[in-house]
Write an enzyme that holds these catalytic residues in place. Sequence first.
Site, PDB file in Angstrom:
ATOM      1  N   ALA A  36       0.836  -1.205   0.000  1.00 47.32           N
ATOM      2  CA  ALA A  36       0.000   0.000   0.000  1.00 47.32           C
ATOM      3  C   ALA A  36       0.871   1.256   0.000  1.00 47.32           C
ATOM      4  CB  ALA A  36      -0.919  -0.005   1.216  1.00 47.32           C
ATOM      5  N   ASP A  39       2.321   1.672  -3.407  1.00 48.82           N
ATOM      6  CA  ASP A  39       1.312   2.201  -4.330  1.00 48.82           C
ATOM      7  C   ASP A  39       1.117   3.701  -4.140  1.00 48.82           C
ATOM      8  OD1 ASP A  39       0.981  -0.256  -5.398  1.00 48.82           O
ATOM      9  OD2 ASP A  39      -0.844  -0.750  -4.269  1.00 48.82           O
ATOM     10  N   SER A  84      26.596 -20.250 -26.790  1.00 47.60           N
ATOM     11  CA  SER A  84      25.733 -21.270 -26.187  1.00 47.60           C
ATOM     12  C   SER A  84      26.562 -22.154 -25.276  1.00 47.60           C
ATOM     13  CB  SER A  84      25.005 -22.075 -27.256  1.00 47.60           C
ATOM     14  OG  SER A  84      25.935 -22.550 -28.187  1.00 47.60           O
ATOM     15  N   GLU A 116      25.908 -22.223 -10.885  1.00 50.04           N
ATOM     16  CA  GLU A 116      24.627 -21.506 -10.946  1.00 50.04           C
ATOM     17  C   GLU A 116      23.512 -22.464 -11.336  1.00 50.04           C
ATOM     18  OE1 GLU A 116      25.194 -18.628 -14.091  1.00 50.04           O
ATOM     19  OE2 GLU A 116      26.858 -17.670 -13.022  1.00 50.04           O
ATOM     20  N   LYS A 118      20.556 -23.548 -13.651  1.00 49.01           N
ATOM     21  CA  LYS A 118      20.290 -23.197 -15.046  1.00 49.01           C
ATOM     22  C   LYS A 118      18.786 -22.958 -15.194  1.00 49.01           C
ATOM     23  CE  LYS A 118      21.209 -24.545 -19.782  1.00 49.01           C
ATOM     24  NZ  LYS A 118      19.834 -24.646 -20.289  1.00 49.01           N
ATOM     25  N   ASP A 120      15.270 -22.330 -16.674  1.00 49.64           N
ATOM     26  CA  ASP A 120      14.627 -22.786 -17.900  1.00 49.64           C
ATOM     27  C   ASP A 120      13.680 -21.687 -18.391  1.00 49.64           C
ATOM     28  OD1 ASP A 120      13.918 -24.402 -19.954  1.00 49.64           O
ATOM     29  OD2 ASP A 120      12.760 -25.822 -18.751  1.00 49.64           O
ATOM     30  N   ARG A 139      17.890 -13.686 -27.506  1.00 50.96           N
ATOM     31  CA  ARG A 139      19.162 -14.231 -27.964  1.00 50.96           C
ATOM     32  C   ARG A 139      19.085 -14.627 -29.438  1.00 50.96           C
ATOM     33  NH1 ARG A 139      21.162 -19.349 -28.593  1.00 50.96           N
ATOM     34  NH2 ARG A 139      23.414 -19.518 -28.446  1.00 50.96           N
ATOM     35  N   GLU A 176      18.333 -14.617 -18.040  1.00 53.35           N
ATOM     36  CA  GLU A 176      17.218 -15.474 -18.408  1.00 53.35           C
ATOM     37  C   GLU A 176      15.923 -14.877 -17.856  1.00 53.35           C
ATOM     38  OE1 GLU A 176      18.636 -18.059 -20.048  1.00 53.35           O
ATOM     39  OE2 GLU A 176      16.981 -19.477 -20.271  1.00 53.35           O
ATOM     40  N   TYR A 228      22.985 -13.430 -15.638  1.00 58.22           N
ATOM     41  CA  TYR A 228      24.066 -14.397 -15.416  1.00 58.22           C
ATOM     42  C   TYR A 228      25.396 -14.061 -16.085  1.00 58.22           C
ATOM     43  CZ  TYR A 228      22.352 -16.385 -19.848  1.00 58.22           C
ATOM     44  OH  TYR A 228      21.943 -16.562 -21.136  1.00 58.22           O
ATOM     45  N   LYS A 293      31.039 -22.363 -14.386  1.00 62.19           N
ATOM     46  CA  LYS A 293      31.871 -21.443 -15.164  1.00 62.19           C
ATOM     47  C   LYS A 293      33.191 -21.230 -14.441  1.00 62.19           C
ATOM     48  CE  LYS A 293      27.689 -19.072 -16.563  1.00 62.19           C
ATOM     49  NZ  LYS A 293      26.838 -17.883 -16.458  1.00 62.19           N
ATOM     50  N   LYS A 317      23.083 -31.004 -17.208  1.00 64.28           N
ATOM     51  CA  LYS A 317      21.623 -31.067 -17.311  1.00 64.28           C
ATOM     52  C   LYS A 317      21.045 -32.106 -16.352  1.00 64.28           C
ATOM     53  CE  LYS A 317      19.679 -29.269 -20.573  1.00 64.28           C
ATOM     54  NZ  LYS A 317      19.769 -29.095 -22.011  1.00 64.28           N
ATOM     55  N   CYS A 411     -15.880 -56.781 -17.980  1.00 62.84           N
ATOM     56  CA  CYS A 411     -14.825 -56.565 -16.982  1.00 62.84           C
ATOM     57  C   CYS A 411     -13.675 -57.538 -17.228  1.00 62.84           C
ATOM     58  CB  CYS A 411     -15.403 -56.779 -15.586  1.00 62.84           C
ATOM     59  SG  CYS A 411     -14.149 -56.869 -14.294  1.00 62.84           S
ATOM     60  N   CYS A 414     -13.872 -60.298 -14.244  1.00 61.41           N
ATOM     61  CA  CYS A 414     -14.991 -61.218 -13.986  1.00 61.41           C
ATOM     62  C   CYS A 414     -15.949 -61.339 -15.162  1.00 61.41           C
ATOM     63  CB  CYS A 414     -15.750 -60.781 -12.738  1.00 61.41           C
ATOM     64  SG  CYS A 414     -16.719 -59.275 -12.993  1.00 61.41           S
ATOM     65  N   CYS A 427     -17.255 -51.791 -13.658  1.00 57.00           N
ATOM     66  CA  CYS A 427     -17.739 -53.168 -13.670  1.00 57.00           C
ATOM     67  C   CYS A 427     -18.932 -53.208 -12.725  1.00 57.00           C
ATOM     68  CB  CYS A 427     -16.624 -54.091 -13.170  1.00 57.00           C
ATOM     69  SG  CYS A 427     -17.215 -55.697 -12.616  1.00 57.00           S
ATOM     70  N   CYS A 433     -16.857 -59.326  -8.088  1.00 50.81           N
ATOM     71  CA  CYS A 433     -15.809 -59.328  -9.120  1.00 50.81           C
ATOM     72  C   CYS A 433     -14.464 -59.626  -8.464  1.00 50.81           C
ATOM     73  CB  CYS A 433     -15.770 -57.975  -9.828  1.00 50.81           C
ATOM     74  SG  CYS A 433     -14.282 -57.697 -10.797  1.00 50.81           S
TER      75      CYS A 433
HETATM   76  O1  D41 Z   1      20.506 -19.903 -16.230  1.00 54.94           O
HETATM   77  C1  D41 Z   1      20.787 -20.038 -17.405  1.00 54.94           C
HETATM   78  N1  D41 Z   1      19.882 -20.492 -18.258  1.00 54.94           N
HETATM   79  C2  D41 Z   1      22.162 -19.699 -17.915  1.00 54.94           C
HETATM   80  C3  D41 Z   1      22.372 -19.648 -19.276  1.00 54.94           C
HETATM   81  C4  D41 Z   1      23.223 -19.416 -17.031  1.00 54.94           C
HETATM   82  N2  D41 Z   1      23.054 -19.438 -15.680  1.00 54.94           N
HETATM   83  N3  D41 Z   1      24.433 -19.114 -17.522  1.00 54.94           N
HETATM   84  C5  D41 Z   1      24.678 -19.059 -18.870  1.00 54.94           C
HETATM   85  N4  D41 Z   1      25.886 -18.739 -19.282  1.00 54.94           N
HETATM   86  C6  D41 Z   1      26.163 -18.691 -20.593  1.00 54.94           C
HETATM   87  C7  D41 Z   1      27.543 -18.328 -21.035  1.00 54.94           C
HETATM   88  C8  D41 Z   1      28.574 -19.114 -20.270  1.00 54.94           C
HETATM   89  C9  D41 Z   1      27.727 -18.587 -22.497  1.00 54.94           C
HETATM   90  C10 D41 Z   1      27.740 -16.876 -20.748  1.00 54.94           C
HETATM   91  C11 D41 Z   1      23.625 -19.335 -19.793  1.00 54.94           C
HETATM   92  C12 D41 Z   1      23.963 -19.252 -21.173  1.00 54.94           C
HETATM   93  N5  D41 Z   1      25.214 -18.917 -21.531  1.00 54.94           N
HETATM   94  C13 D41 Z   1      23.010 -19.471 -22.252  1.00 54.94           C
HETATM   95  N6  D41 Z   1      21.704 -19.377 -22.202  1.00 54.94           N
HETATM   96  C14 D41 Z   1      21.205 -19.646 -23.419  1.00 54.94           C
HETATM   97  C15 D41 Z   1      22.212 -19.923 -24.250  1.00 54.94           C
HETATM   98  C16 D41 Z   1      23.352 -19.809 -23.536  1.00 54.94           C
END
Ligand code: D41
Length: 672
Positions: A36, A39, A84, A116, A118, A120, A139, A176, A228, A293, A317, A411, A414, A427, A433
């Site tokens: 509040a 706002d 990437s 870190e 990752k 999605d 990107r 992201e 990131y 990294k 992954k 069934c 049975c 059934c 049954c």
């Molecule tokens: O959290 C993520 N999705 C993420 C993506 C992350 N934590 N770090 C990332 N670091 C990189 C580099 C190392 C190339 C700077 C990334 C990605 N790249 C990335 N996301 C999509 C393509 C690449």
Amino acid sequence: MARQADIAAEIERLRGGINHHNYSYHSLGAPEISDAEFDALFRALKALEAEHPELVSEDSPTQRVGSTPLTSHSQVTHELPMLSLDNAFDEQDVVDFEKRITTRLKTSESIEFACEPKIDGVAVSLMYEDGKLVRGATRGDGTTGEDITQNVRTIESIPLRLRGDDYPSRLEVRGEVYFPRSAFNRMNALAESKGERTFANPRNAAAGSLRQLDARQTAERKLSMFCYSVGLVEGSQLPGRHSEIISRLKTWGLRTNPLIEVRTGAEGCSSFFEGILNHRESLDYDIDGVVFKVDRMDLQAELGVLTRTPRWAIAHKFPPEEGISTLREVEFQVGRTGAITPVARVEPVKVGGVTISNVTLHNMDEVERLNLMVGDSVVIHRAGDVIPKVVSVLVNKRPENARKIVLPTACPACRSDIVREEVIAKCINGRRCRGQRKEAIRHFASRLAMDIEGLGEKLVEQLVEASLIETPADLFGLTKEQLVELERMGARSADNLLAALENSKETTFARFIYSLGIEEVGESTAKSLADHFRELEPLRNSTIDDLQSISDIGPIVAEKIVRYLQDEDNDQLIEALVAGGIHWEVEAERELDQVLEGQTWVLTGTLSSLTRNEAKARLQSLGAKIAGSVSAKTTCVVAGDAAGSKLTKAQSLGVSVMTEDELLQLLVKHNA
Ligand code: D41
């Protein structure tokens, strides 16, 4: 009349305050004022700007949402390509990754990695010039993306102006954009209630929202962002470590992930991976792995880039939560209440780290909704420990000989007729049954019911097939002589089973009610019934009205219970079970279980289905103490939406963390 300069100063003061509170709220997760109050500041600024349109600037917090939709997004060429990530799928891949690095750097020392989660979501680039957000871009293919400046401006956790004064004159930040799960669920629930299209997952929803031509639509979706890395940097030098750059971004008001940590070697990376995998479910965003990294920037430079992926980073992954398989056959099973359930037999496929060959299809409506045929390629989803389900059919891969799935007329157990009552096929043979009987006995013996050790599906099948038992009550009349006659049953196993049966007789009223397998009466309803009636006779004599007075019992469930209890066979079953020796202690009327006695709990973030005070009172009713801050003595932290520093602290201290859903489950379980 106030001087123009005073008004300009007041406007600046309000903007500064709003930006500050936005930062505290979104980046630090530690709001200092109420919604509040926030706002009120916002309205004051809007009013002043309305009176003095000449003082409105592009980076004013009131200017996040434009009102003119675009006709298309223009293309943006990234000044430095957005690289990437190479992927690792197991620990060995991470070990190999570190080995490649140490070999290339000709060192035998372990490497420090910034680790870190990752996210999605959707990778984006933000360009700040003299601290002002001038452009946002997707990107795309890494070289060219789309201009989504109008869209990213609506995201409240993205500052329109950087904090402080030590930022580079040109700074490109990468990160992201994602849809918080809580906001996504709310949006989908709303869309569903209005009969509108729902999104399959938060990532698709984030991508769709970011690309809206009318940014007002983006503003309605409560997107967020974690930064990131940096791309282009001009006009000043950044620190020598990735982790320090992340900290620097944070001081400039950019949101970074609180779980980022520096760890040593592949071993350190793998323990980070395990840690994140374990509390993946408690996060308010989807992650599909973790990223490692090389922390030192000089080493990053030395390692360089291999075509499009840096040699100094890798994504480990998580096992995929979706897999594709082929539907071999659909079989129909009869459950304990007679419901006929189609079950998909699929080519074994690994999903989320587990091999799946059977997937329940629930009912024929589901089969029709999916437009499923035998022979189809299907997408199977399995998240955490939830049961796998078929989420979609790859219709364009349907083979010519695909076969329609038809509900059988008899069934499978049975051969009695099957009738379809709305969604559910049943059934009609009831307890006569064999299939239903087996399921009823299996349920009776199961862990949350009478918990008869060693009495699993196979044994129930054998006992029923040998006509030794027809109802759960018959279990207690079994003799050793009868049992040893069964295949694969030695004297030892027979003794063990008889002992387990004897043991199970001492139970609780709630377990007993649950074990009867009354339709719609699950574990928690059984507990409510037991708490309410305390003894068998009052329950047996209850009316629909009595039952409906219990808080989580509605008219449908009440009717099912009464119908069950009025049935002659069920009445006899209950009689026989009690005569057979099943008993429980009638608990004296008392306050709620003090199951959390001696524990200290902390609430953080915003809860969506109950207020913080309510959560506090209900936890206290179970004996917990509620504290305002997290320490090593904290038993558990409940993390709501946008939980911030307390959550981070809990994680770093290894204090267990619970989601709002888990809290609700706990409260319901103990009737708090
Ligand atoms: O959290 C993520 N999705 C993420 C993506 C992350 N934590 N770090 C990332 N670091 C990189 C580099 C190392 C190339 C700077 C990334 C990605 N790249 C990335 N996301 C999509 C393509 C690449």
